[in-house]
Scaffold this motif. Structure first.
Motif, mmCIF file in Angstrom:
data_model
loop_
_atom_site.group_PDB
_atom_site.id
_atom_site.type_symbol
_atom_site.label_atom_id
_atom_site.label_comp_id
_atom_site.label_asym_id
_atom_site.label_seq_id
_atom_site.Cartn_x
_atom_site.Cartn_y
_atom_site.Cartn_z
ATOM 1 N N GLY A 198 2.723 1.147 5.440
ATOM 2 C CA GLY A 198 2.521 1.374 6.861
ATOM 3 C C GLY A 198 3.815 1.465 7.645
ATOM 4 N N ARG A 199 4.943 1.555 6.935
ATOM 5 C CA ARG A 199 6.259 1.475 7.591
ATOM 6 C C ARG A 199 7.132 2.707 7.390
ATOM 7 N NH1 ARG A 199 8.276 -4.055 4.964
ATOM 8 N NH2 ARG A 199 10.186 -3.580 6.131
ATOM 9 N N TRP A 200 6.934 3.398 6.273
ATOM 10 C CA TRP A 200 7.834 4.498 5.950
ATOM 11 C C TRP A 200 7.048 5.731 5.492
ATOM 12 C CZ3 TRP A 200 8.955 -0.283 3.217
ATOM 13 C CH2 TRP A 200 9.960 -1.047 3.828
ATOM 14 N N TYR A 201 7.674 6.892 5.685
ATOM 15 C CA TYR A 201 7.063 8.173 5.330
ATOM 16 C C TYR A 201 8.110 9.071 4.692
ATOM 17 C CZ TYR A 201 5.501 12.997 6.109
ATOM 18 O OH TYR A 201 5.174 14.315 5.944
ATOM 19 N N VAL A 202 7.723 9.776 3.620
ATOM 20 C CA VAL A 202 8.617 10.731 2.975
ATOM 21 C C VAL A 202 7.799 11.902 2.438
ATOM 22 C CG1 VAL A 202 8.498 9.548 0.730
ATOM 23 C CG2 VAL A 202 10.465 11.015 1.258
ATOM 24 N N GLU A 241 0.830 -1.208 0.000
ATOM 25 C CA GLU A 241 0.000 0.000 0.000
ATOM 26 C C GLU A 241 0.862 1.254 0.000
ATOM 27 O OE1 GLU A 241 -3.787 0.198 2.262
ATOM 28 O OE2 GLU A 241 -2.756 1.768 3.398
ATOM 29 N N VAL A 242 0.626 2.109 -0.972
ATOM 30 C CA VAL A 242 1.279 3.415 -1.049
ATOM 31 C C VAL A 242 0.205 4.482 -0.950
ATOM 32 C CG1 VAL A 242 2.635 4.988 -2.490
ATOM 33 C CG2 VAL A 242 3.195 2.539 -2.442
ATOM 34 N N VAL A 243 0.404 5.413 -0.035
ATOM 35 C CA VAL A 243 -0.594 6.445 0.238
ATOM 36 C C VAL A 243 -0.018 7.817 -0.066
ATOM 37 C CG1 VAL A 243 -2.045 7.488 2.014
ATOM 38 C CG2 VAL A 243 -1.588 5.036 2.082
ATOM 39 N N GLU A 244 -0.767 8.619 -0.806
ATOM 40 C CA GLU A 244 -0.407 10.033 -0.958
ATOM 41 C C GLU A 244 -1.288 10.860 -0.037
ATOM 42 O OE1 GLU A 244 -0.614 14.070 -3.578
ATOM 43 O OE2 GLU A 244 -2.086 12.471 -3.800
#
Length: 215
Positions: free
Chosen positions: A186-190, A52-55
């Motif tokens: 659910g693990r990383w943020y940028v 899952e990739v969230v913008e």
């Protein structure tokens, strides 16, 4: 746009050429410098085996508006294993819940792809005053192919309100500091400030997707 002072370093708007996924995966990026590794994983709604990739975005954010065309091009390059989602944040402007409900109403109607870029253009290029419930409902009545009656019903519905609450919670789980931003698995943020610019943020996201595929 930063969450508190609503500004972002000009470098976040750098017009760098988009890297291909293979190029991005060949590069190494560092947690704590280029991206954040969450101490507590954020919830994901995607099926097992999917990434899952969230913008995180806001219709009120000019940086999100500038980013949208590049983002749409990048989305087309994502592997089939990736599930891409958008989450409207509960900051930037004075009508944030209205804009969140706008997004989730369009999503419920299957109309996001058709209207996402048009909305950014209407607000930031055409300077249409789309602020507040009445203005959004009036906007819906003018859109060809959009059922304004159904839009109004969904806009005020409990289901849309529930999605708004979950969006705000996910924003907090990812500790979103500014928009546009991206969360992975659910693990990383940028975001653009961490990465240096938004094109590099996409390269980092490609790298994190490759890390998530490793398990």
């Amino acid at each position: 746009m930063k969450r508190r002072d609503f500004s972002l370093a000009a470098t976040s708007l750098g017009l760098l050429p988009l890297a291909s996924p293979s190029h991005a995966q060949a590069r190494m990026f560092t947690a704590g410098k280029d991206f954040v590794q969450l101490g507590k994983p954020a919830p994901v709604d995607s099926p097992a085996g999917k990434i899952e990739v969230v913008e995180f975005f806001s219709y009120n954010c000019p940086h999100c508006a500038a980013f949208e065309p590049r983002l749409e091009t990048w989305i087309k390059t994502l592997p089939a294993q990736v599930v891409f989602k958008r989450v409207p944040v509960a900051f930037v402007g004075n009508d944030v819940e209205t804009k969140q409900r706008l997004y989730y109403t369009l999503e419920a109607m299957g109309k996001v792809d058709e209207h996402q870029l048009k909305l950014f253009q209407a607000i930031h290029s055409q300077r249409q005053p789309l602020f507040g419930d009445a203005a959004i409902l009036a906007w819906s009545e003018k859109q060809p192919g959009l059922d304004a009656k159904k839009f109004a019903e969904l806009f005020k519905s409990f289901s849309v309100s529930g999605k708004v609450k979950r969006a705000t919670q996910l924003q907090n789980d990812y500790q979103v500091g500014g928009v546009p931003a991206l969360g992975v698995a659910g693990r990383w943020y940028v975001d653009g400030e961490l990465a240096g610019n938004l094109d590099r943020a996409l390269q980092i996201t490609d790298y994190l997707i490759s890390e998530a595929r490793k398990g």
